[in-house]
Design an enzyme around this catalytic site. Structure first.
Site, PDB file in Angstrom:
ATOM      1  N   ASN A   5       0.928  -1.202  -0.077  1.00 42.79           N
ATOM      2  CA  ASN A   5      -0.138  -0.010   0.101  1.00 42.79           C
ATOM      3  C   ASN A   5       0.930   1.159   0.154  1.00 42.79           C
ATOM      4  O   ASN A   5       1.569   1.694   0.897  1.00 42.79           O
ATOM      5  CB  ASN A   5      -0.994  -0.040   1.204  1.00 42.79           C
ATOM      6  N   ARG A   7      -2.350  -2.162  -3.536  1.00 45.47           N
ATOM      7  CA  ARG A   7      -3.645  -1.368  -3.264  1.00 45.47           C
ATOM      8  C   ARG A   7      -3.763  -0.087  -4.294  1.00 45.47           C
ATOM      9  O   ARG A   7      -2.710   0.615  -4.248  1.00 45.47           O
ATOM     10  CB  ARG A   7      -3.861  -0.913  -1.759  1.00 45.47           C
ATOM     11  N   HIS A  43     -13.261   2.143  -0.081  1.00 46.56           N
ATOM     12  CA  HIS A  43     -13.367   0.995   1.031  1.00 46.56           C
ATOM     13  C   HIS A  43     -13.941  -0.188   0.446  1.00 46.56           C
ATOM     14  O   HIS A  43     -14.321  -0.935   1.179  1.00 46.56           O
ATOM     15  CB  HIS A  43     -14.172   1.578   2.194  1.00 46.56           C
ATOM     16  N   HIS A  52     -17.992   0.401   7.373  1.00 44.13           N
ATOM     17  CA  HIS A  52     -16.796   0.257   7.608  1.00 44.13           C
ATOM     18  C   HIS A  52     -16.470   1.666   8.615  1.00 44.13           C
ATOM     19  O   HIS A  52     -16.573   2.847   7.925  1.00 44.13           O
ATOM     20  CB  HIS A  52     -15.890   0.414   6.399  1.00 44.13           C
ATOM     21  N   GLY A  94     -13.356   3.616  10.598  1.00 38.87           N
ATOM     22  CA  GLY A  94     -12.306   3.782  10.878  1.00 38.87           C
ATOM     23  C   GLY A  94     -12.150   5.381  11.167  1.00 38.87           C
ATOM     24  O   GLY A  94     -13.044   5.865  11.263  1.00 38.87           O
ATOM     25  N   ARG A 113     -13.337  14.370   8.601  1.00 37.26           N
ATOM     26  CA  ARG A 113     -13.970  14.667   7.280  1.00 37.26           C
ATOM     27  C   ARG A 113     -15.377  15.055   7.584  1.00 37.26           C
ATOM     28  O   ARG A 113     -16.059  13.979   8.543  1.00 37.26           O
ATOM     29  CB  ARG A 113     -13.812  13.688   6.371  1.00 37.26           C
ATOM     30  N   ASP A 146     -10.379  10.857  17.832  1.00 41.07           N
ATOM     31  CA  ASP A 146     -10.161   9.328  18.229  1.00 41.07           C
ATOM     32  C   ASP A 146     -11.442   9.049  19.141  1.00 41.07           C
ATOM     33  O   ASP A 146     -11.640   9.639  20.253  1.00 41.07           O
ATOM     34  CB  ASP A 146      -9.024   9.324  18.986  1.00 41.07           C
ATOM     35  N   GLY A 151     -11.765  -0.001  12.820  1.00 43.33           N
ATOM     36  CA  GLY A 151     -11.369   0.576  14.296  1.00 43.33           C
ATOM     37  C   GLY A 151     -12.623   0.961  15.216  1.00 43.33           C
ATOM     38  O   GLY A 151     -12.673   0.088  16.275  1.00 43.33           O
ATOM     39  N   HIS A 177     -14.145  -2.320  17.728  1.00 43.54           N
ATOM     40  CA  HIS A 177     -14.086  -1.848  19.045  1.00 43.54           C
ATOM     41  C   HIS A 177     -15.141  -1.174  20.197  1.00 43.54           C
ATOM     42  O   HIS A 177     -15.002  -1.211  21.240  1.00 43.54           O
ATOM     43  CB  HIS A 177     -12.769  -1.259  19.213  1.00 43.54           C
ATOM     44  N   GLU A 210      -8.025  -5.863   4.771  1.00 43.30           N
ATOM     45  CA  GLU A 210      -7.947  -5.402   3.624  1.00 43.30           C
ATOM     46  C   GLU A 210      -6.720  -5.942   2.840  1.00 43.30           C
ATOM     47  O   GLU A 210      -6.785  -6.288   1.741  1.00 43.30           O
ATOM     48  CB  GLU A 210      -7.885  -3.988   3.343  1.00 43.30           C
TER      49      GLU A 210
HETATM   50  P1  ADP Z   1      -8.043   3.339   9.302  1.00 44.90           P
HETATM   51  O1  ADP Z   1      -9.171   4.190   8.820  1.00 44.90           O
HETATM   52  O2  ADP Z   1      -7.152   4.463   9.479  1.00 44.90           O
HETATM   53  O3  ADP Z   1      -7.755   2.101   8.888  1.00 44.90           O
HETATM   54  P2  ADP Z   1      -8.701   1.945  11.855  1.00 44.90           P
HETATM   55  O4  ADP Z   1      -9.938   1.201  11.037  1.00 44.90           O
HETATM   56  O5  ADP Z   1      -7.603   1.637  12.551  1.00 44.90           O
HETATM   57  O6  ADP Z   1      -8.399   3.198  10.906  1.00 44.90           O
HETATM   58  O7  ADP Z   1      -9.655   2.969  12.889  1.00 44.90           O
HETATM   59  C1  ADP Z   1      -9.121   3.971  13.722  1.00 44.90           C
HETATM   60  C2  ADP Z   1     -10.017   4.497  14.582  1.00 44.90           C
HETATM   61  O8  ADP Z   1     -10.530   3.310  15.333  1.00 44.90           O
HETATM   62  C3  ADP Z   1      -9.394   5.334  15.799  1.00 44.90           C
HETATM   63  O9  ADP Z   1      -9.508   6.670  15.305  1.00 44.90           O
HETATM   64  C4  ADP Z   1     -10.077   5.140  16.788  1.00 44.90           C
HETATM   65  O10 ADP Z   1     -11.280   6.158  17.014  1.00 44.90           O
HETATM   66  C5  ADP Z   1     -11.141   3.883  16.712  1.00 44.90           C
HETATM   67  N1  ADP Z   1     -10.733   2.986  17.509  1.00 44.90           N
HETATM   68  C6  ADP Z   1      -9.796   1.879  17.852  1.00 44.90           C
HETATM   69  N2  ADP Z   1      -9.874   1.401  18.786  1.00 44.90           N
HETATM   70  C7  ADP Z   1     -11.121   1.697  19.454  1.00 44.90           C
HETATM   71  C8  ADP Z   1     -11.670   1.362  20.636  1.00 44.90           C
HETATM   72  N3  ADP Z   1     -11.250   0.464  21.480  1.00 44.90           N
HETATM   73  N4  ADP Z   1     -12.676   1.964  21.139  1.00 44.90           N
HETATM   74  C9  ADP Z   1     -13.384   2.899  20.292  1.00 44.90           C
HETATM   75  N5  ADP Z   1     -12.539   3.382  19.192  1.00 44.90           N
HETATM   76  C10 ADP Z   1     -11.516   2.720  18.660  1.00 44.90           C
END
Ligand code: ADP
Length: 370
Positions: A7, A70, A159, A187, A189, A220, A257, A305, A309, A356
């Site tokens: 990537n 990618r 995505h 999705h 993240g 965004r 975050d 993310g 989670h 991915e």
């Molecule tokens: P990307 O889109 O860069 O691939 P990810 O899929 O890893 O990112 O998602 C990143 C986001 O996931 C972080 O900004 C955070 O907000 C969220 N995240 C990660 N772990 C947790 C958690 N345990 N609880 C809540 N949010 C989380």
């Protein structure tokens, strides 16, 4: 089969090595072309090879069966992954106006690898390809049609690799072939998008001509009144920067975050609570819209993310959707089980970790075996 997935960004190169779909090693080379980093993508690839050799997972790139890249934008030309040759490289180059930041960086990785290992098969896997099955009424914007015909301005969606990967896993869990399942995949993240999957094919998605549209994201804005950026520019603001980097959750509460925002909310921060409410509301809005698009939904899928989670976000999204047949079991949700739906829920609610890179490796293998 040994497949290296790359990537390639403008200043970073992420890599992951797979052997028969098993992950063997991964890493990232950062600050390419910057102070303290390697000089260029050629040196970055040398570092990747050195790292894999030192870890004892590869003798040299000569041992690879293929490289899967990618590529962010495949336009309307690429509806599936493709073996890279001179013609494909040219076509990806022609798509640069649609992805001015990403496609040049992806190309840099492809061309550097091609120079380093000219005989090694290389495959391009596009973020946009999965969404090329959208019907016209979903992908055309109501603007002068010449802008679509001459400039290619339409919804493309992104995505795609992730939506496709989780759709396949969801079909497996449902015990049905992909071609027979209807899903809403989320999705969530740093970037976030929703996708309506009908009989295994994407029929609508929330990102648009660019990845700025749709859901509220980390920084965004997602959907907004199109007059707003015009107004910003009139006020002398850099709308592009504001909407991409200073909006979303960050714009609403100063943080992007979800972990930090949720912690702030729990300690009584009203702006944090409001930001997450807006975030979840927008997602629910799309879930409702895609229910209408699909008619029947087998499962709602949370991934990436936040989706994987954050029990809080999953709960907030599903709140009030009982009348659509989405009933989650709170304790299953808290524990982050694979299926967080209540036993009597007509719609399953899955939490599926996305991968991915693995999907790119699988697609690369499939292209080689054709
Ligand atoms: P990307 O889109 O860069 O691939 P990810 O899929 O890893 O990112 O998602 C990143 C986001 O996931 C972080 O900004 C955070 O907000 C969220 N995240 C990660 N772990 C947790 C958690 N345990 N609880 C809540 N949010 C989380």
């Amino acid at each position: 089969m040994k497949i290296l997935v790359l990537n390639s960004g403008s200043s970073s190169l992420k890599y992951k090595l797979f052997e028969d779909r098993r992950s063997m090693a991964e890493g990232v080379i950062e600050r390419i072309g910057e102070e303290g980093g390697v000089k260029n993508h050629h040196e970055a690839l040398e570092s990747v090879e050195k790292d894999l050799v030192e870890r004892g997972v590869l003798a040299s790139f000569g041992e690879l069966d293929a490289v899967g890249h990618r590529v962010v934008h495949g336009g309307e030309k690429f509806v599936r992954p493709i073996r890279i040759d001179a013609e494909v490289i040219e076509a990806i180059r022609e798509l640069i106006p649609l992805a001015p930041l990403h496609n040049p960086a992806n190309l840099e990785g492809i061309e550097t690898m091609a120079k380093k290992a000219p005989l090694l098969p290389q495959v391009a896997v596009f973020d946009t390809a999965f969404h090329q099955t959208m019907p016209e009424e979903a992908y055309l914007y109501a603007i002068p049609i010449e802008l679509y015909e001459k400039e290619g301005i339409r919804r493309y969606g992104f995505h795609g690799t992730s939506h496709r990967y989780v759709a396949e896993r969801a079909a497996e869990r449902l015990g049905k072939p992909l071609e027979r399942v209807n899903l809403i995949t989320l999705h969530l993240g740093n970037g976030a998008s929703a996708c309506a999957v009908e009989n295994g094919r994407s029929v609508d998605t929330s990102m648009g001509f660019t990845p700025l549209a749709g859901l509220v994201m980390g920084t965004r804005c997602g959907d907004l009144d199109p007059e707003i950026p015009i107004l910003m520019e009139r006020k002398g603001m850099d709308a592009d920067k504001v909407l991409n980097k200073r909006s979303g959750l960050k714009g609403l509460c100063g943080e992007n975050d979800v972990r930090t925002i949720r912690a702030a909310m729990l300690s009584g921060d009203a702006a944090a609570e409001r930001a997450l409410k807006i975030y979840a509301y927008r997602i629910r809005h799309y879930v409702g819209a895609y229910f209408a698009v699909l008619g029947r939904v087998d499962a709602l899928v949370f991934t990436a993310g936040v989706g994987e989670h954050s029990a809080y976000v999953r709960g907030a999204v599903c709140e009030g959707l009982e009348h659509l047949g989405i009933r989650i079991d709170e304790s299953r949700n808290e524990r982050g089980e694979r299926d967080i739906a209540a036993d009597d829920s007509p719609v399953r609610v899955f939490v599926i970790p996305t991968d991915e890179e693995l999907e790119i490796a699988i697609q690369t293998e499939a292209v080689l075996n054709l």
